[in-house]
Design a protein around this motif. Sequence first.
Motif, PDB file in Angstrom:
ATOM      1  N   ALA A 183       6.540 -11.700   0.009  1.00 28.76           N
ATOM      2  CA  ALA A 183       7.217 -13.034   0.454  1.00 28.76           C
ATOM      3  C   ALA A 183       8.736 -13.078  -0.145  1.00 28.76           C
ATOM      4  CB  ALA A 183       6.179 -14.397   0.362  1.00 28.76           C
ATOM      5  N   MET A 184       9.310 -12.152  -0.243  1.00 27.44           N
ATOM      6  CA  MET A 184      10.753 -12.102  -0.628  1.00 27.44           C
ATOM      7  C   MET A 184      11.729 -11.981   0.546  1.00 27.44           C
ATOM      8  SD  MET A 184      10.801 -11.715  -4.202  1.00 27.44           S
ATOM      9  CE  MET A 184       9.350 -11.701  -5.190  1.00 27.44           C
TER      10      MET A 184
ATOM     11  N   ARG B 146       5.599  -5.655   1.301  1.00 27.86           N
ATOM     12  CA  ARG B 146       6.930  -6.530   1.182  1.00 27.86           C
ATOM     13  C   ARG B 146       6.581  -7.835   1.849  1.00 27.86           C
ATOM     14  NH1 ARG B 146       9.301  -2.175   4.127  1.00 27.86           N
ATOM     15  NH2 ARG B 146       9.047  -3.130   6.126  1.00 27.86           N
ATOM     16  N   ARG B 147       5.749  -7.984   2.897  1.00 30.69           N
ATOM     17  CA  ARG B 147       5.104  -9.121   3.412  1.00 30.69           C
ATOM     18  C   ARG B 147       4.662 -10.222   2.681  1.00 30.69           C
ATOM     19  NH1 ARG B 147       2.804  -8.013   9.125  1.00 30.69           N
ATOM     20  NH2 ARG B 147       3.035 -10.142   9.511  1.00 30.69           N
ATOM     21  N   ARG B 148       3.735  -9.543   1.803  1.00 31.13           N
ATOM     22  CA  ARG B 148       2.787 -10.147   0.980  1.00 31.13           C
ATOM     23  C   ARG B 148       3.662 -10.772  -0.418  1.00 31.13           C
ATOM     24  NH1 ARG B 148      -1.424  -6.507   1.258  1.00 31.13           N
ATOM     25  NH2 ARG B 148      -0.843  -5.516  -0.787  1.00 31.13           N
TER      26      ARG B 148
END
Lengths: 337, 529
Positions: free
Chosen positions: A269-270, A265-267
């Motif tokens: 970057a939404m 999720r963090r990768r």
Amino acid sequence: MADVLTFTDRGIYCPAGDFYIDPWLPVDRALITHGHADHARPGMRSYLATHAAAPVMQHRLGDDARIATLDFGEVRRIGDAEVSYHPASHVPGSAQIKVTVKGESWVVSGDYKTISDGLSEPFEPVACHAFITECTFGLPVFSWTPQAVLTSQINDWWATNAAAGRFSILGAYALGKAQRLLRTVNPDIGPILTHGAIENTNDVLRAQGIALPDTIRVTPETNVKDHPGALVLATPGAMAQPWARQFGRASTAFATGWMALRGVRRRRAMDRGFVVSDHADWDGLNTAIRATGAEKVFVTHGYTGPFRRWLTDQGFDAHVVSTEYSGEPAETAEDTI
Amino acid sequence: MREFAALFARIDESTKTSVKVAALAAYFQTAPDEDKLWTVALFSGRRPKRTITATKLRVWAAEAAGLPDWLFEESYGIVGDLAETIALILPPPSGQSDEGLTHWINRIKTLSAQDEDTRRTGILAAWDVMPTAERFLFTKLLTGGFRVGVSQKLMTRALAQATGQEEAVLTHKLMGKWTPETTTWTNLIETDDPDADLSRPYPFYLAYGLDGLDELGPPSDWNAERKWDGIRGQFILRGGEHHLWSRGEDLMTDRFPELAQLRDFLPDGTVIDGEILAFADEMPLSFNALQSRIGRKTVPKKLLKEAPVILMAYDLLEHDGHDIRKLAFRTRRNRLKMLVKETPDTAPIRLSASVPFADWDALATEHDRSRELHAEGLMLKRKDSPYLAGRKRGDWWKWKVDPLTVDAVMIYAQAGHGRRANLFTDYTFAVWNGNELTPFTKAYSGLTDAEFREITAWVRKNTLQKFGPVRQVTPHHVFEIAFEGIQASPRHKSGVALRFPRMLRWRKDKPVSEANTLNDLKTMLATYG
């Protein structure tokens, strides 16, 4: 007794019927579970798929592809094998393929999920002696958000953005996921714009009688400012391209099973990640496998190593088979999936 | 816990600074004081002590989920975070709870006094009333590993928005030794008394890397000094007691006992910003010497002799008990010079000397001498600048020496954790030693996410052998490795250890045969070690 299906470097093969299921190299006769690019590849002399799966395949493989069709549940004799297709609930028309030779039945799952998505034909457990299953999400950390919760999450996100005058760009694969989301969202919130790759698939599915809410195809002539607060359905690849810039300071979200993992999720970057997949989660896989009554289980793509060990611990005769199916790509943005 | 989990989710899922600050500010306006205080504490790195081992937690979670240990381990390997793995595998909660952050932190604190069965029951009961997001945070707090993707600077900005106080004032209030157990929201944030705590440091002023000399204006506006390679520290002498703080707000007073002498030579009400340096014969020793002192709570006599430290004084922040940060740098520096001058030569303090220069060319020549003087570059400070809080552009610049570099071959890869779980981001590099590749360093940073993805796909297809989580890969890719220093190291097969190694470039243009050799490294060791 000889095996009903064998595993070759061209794909899953049935010696009794001399055909392949979802092969990855050109063969004479290919039985296809569903139209995603890693299962329905170009270059086969003939294809056999369900009525509902065929139109998208024809669209993607081209007019020259020879695609014969059959109904769910209809039994076809091919050589010494009996073949039938059963709903897999992965995308519209997607099937598990059952092959019976001399009273022994094997089932190839293709890709599947056990929950109903309001779009695909509901999953049907098929009794068999051996079950060849995917396990894209074959770890106990994967447990899908219930459809009702998901629906309100997405609608709330869209409505909040629309109220603030922002676009909501939602990334989803062109076949299956996009249409499932279209039937999930509340079209009263605002207009829905679509990327061309998604709208092409929408056109095919509408033509075969699948009802979808009204959508507006984004073309170079479209002035997106005429549709403030719209939901924009885009392929994952398009979200990273200059195409997405025309929507200004939009809120971005991505809908995939991988969004269950914080690292992914963090990768990505939404702004938001919605946990939604057309593959079975851990409970789904286990339930489906038990429902077949099969003693022998072959796991193809996904977390095959640990999943095989888990099945062995549960008393199954479990094996890993190496295939070239990709499941739901976590890192690459493959628009054709 | 619901509100805190919602705040965390807003911060965690957005990459936009404005969204994060707005979410925090809204929280600071609505949450109860005790929860706000704990939130400020957590977001400034003040975590509750760990009261339970990670091993126990994973065993209990696997039992509750009905999973064998090996499958828990497999899952952990994929998820890359223990608390998240636990939160995900547990069965759905059977109840819910309206208790807030402080309640659960207090529960965590009581665990230390309980026997194992009571702890187990308590933790399982807590997990059973929390949805995944709250479970994750609770477990993070349990394991002592709570971290959040928002800097203290952003948190302070949000706090400023919510309270109407100035950011710099709040930054100062948040410095020092306080914990939620020793203060209250009212005392820490609302009461205007920064002197309440005699040990409280000022926020450090940090410089950005120099963009170019051309934009700086006339050279005469600037003071240059060496950028020393030690530990930045703030020496505080108030009320007859002294304290030494690191830039990361660690109290280092006891690690450097020789600085206690300064109490005899400096006046009370003095705060000095400087660098802790291992120092002998009026020359800094290598960082290696200082390294032997870091991490030691007590210092044996032998080490005090081998690696004595001094305070290399950069700036004066408090004089005669007055905060003088608003005065011009030249004024502060003159006062600092007077103070240092009155100390004897045997006192462990020196003034960081100005580097005189007539024009920028002359300064560049001085910059070139950095390595031979054991400095890592130059600092440029505008003579009329105040001492600001935090990293600010314009008045202070650091001009570091170029790093040393070698071209090396990647031979092992390992998946990262957290944001990098599932990606191969940690590599081991080798140089040629005859016909063999000898490993000499690891590096984790310097590549873009896209490059990490590309290498990850490549590693999956080019694994020769697996050793647990480590994959040996075909020697094929060459990377330019940059580092700040090189030292002899008997512990490493290569005989050298690097300081701050990182990947500068992926040299796709270079074949493996053109990577550097161990002899090249040894030559560097002889020159710069």
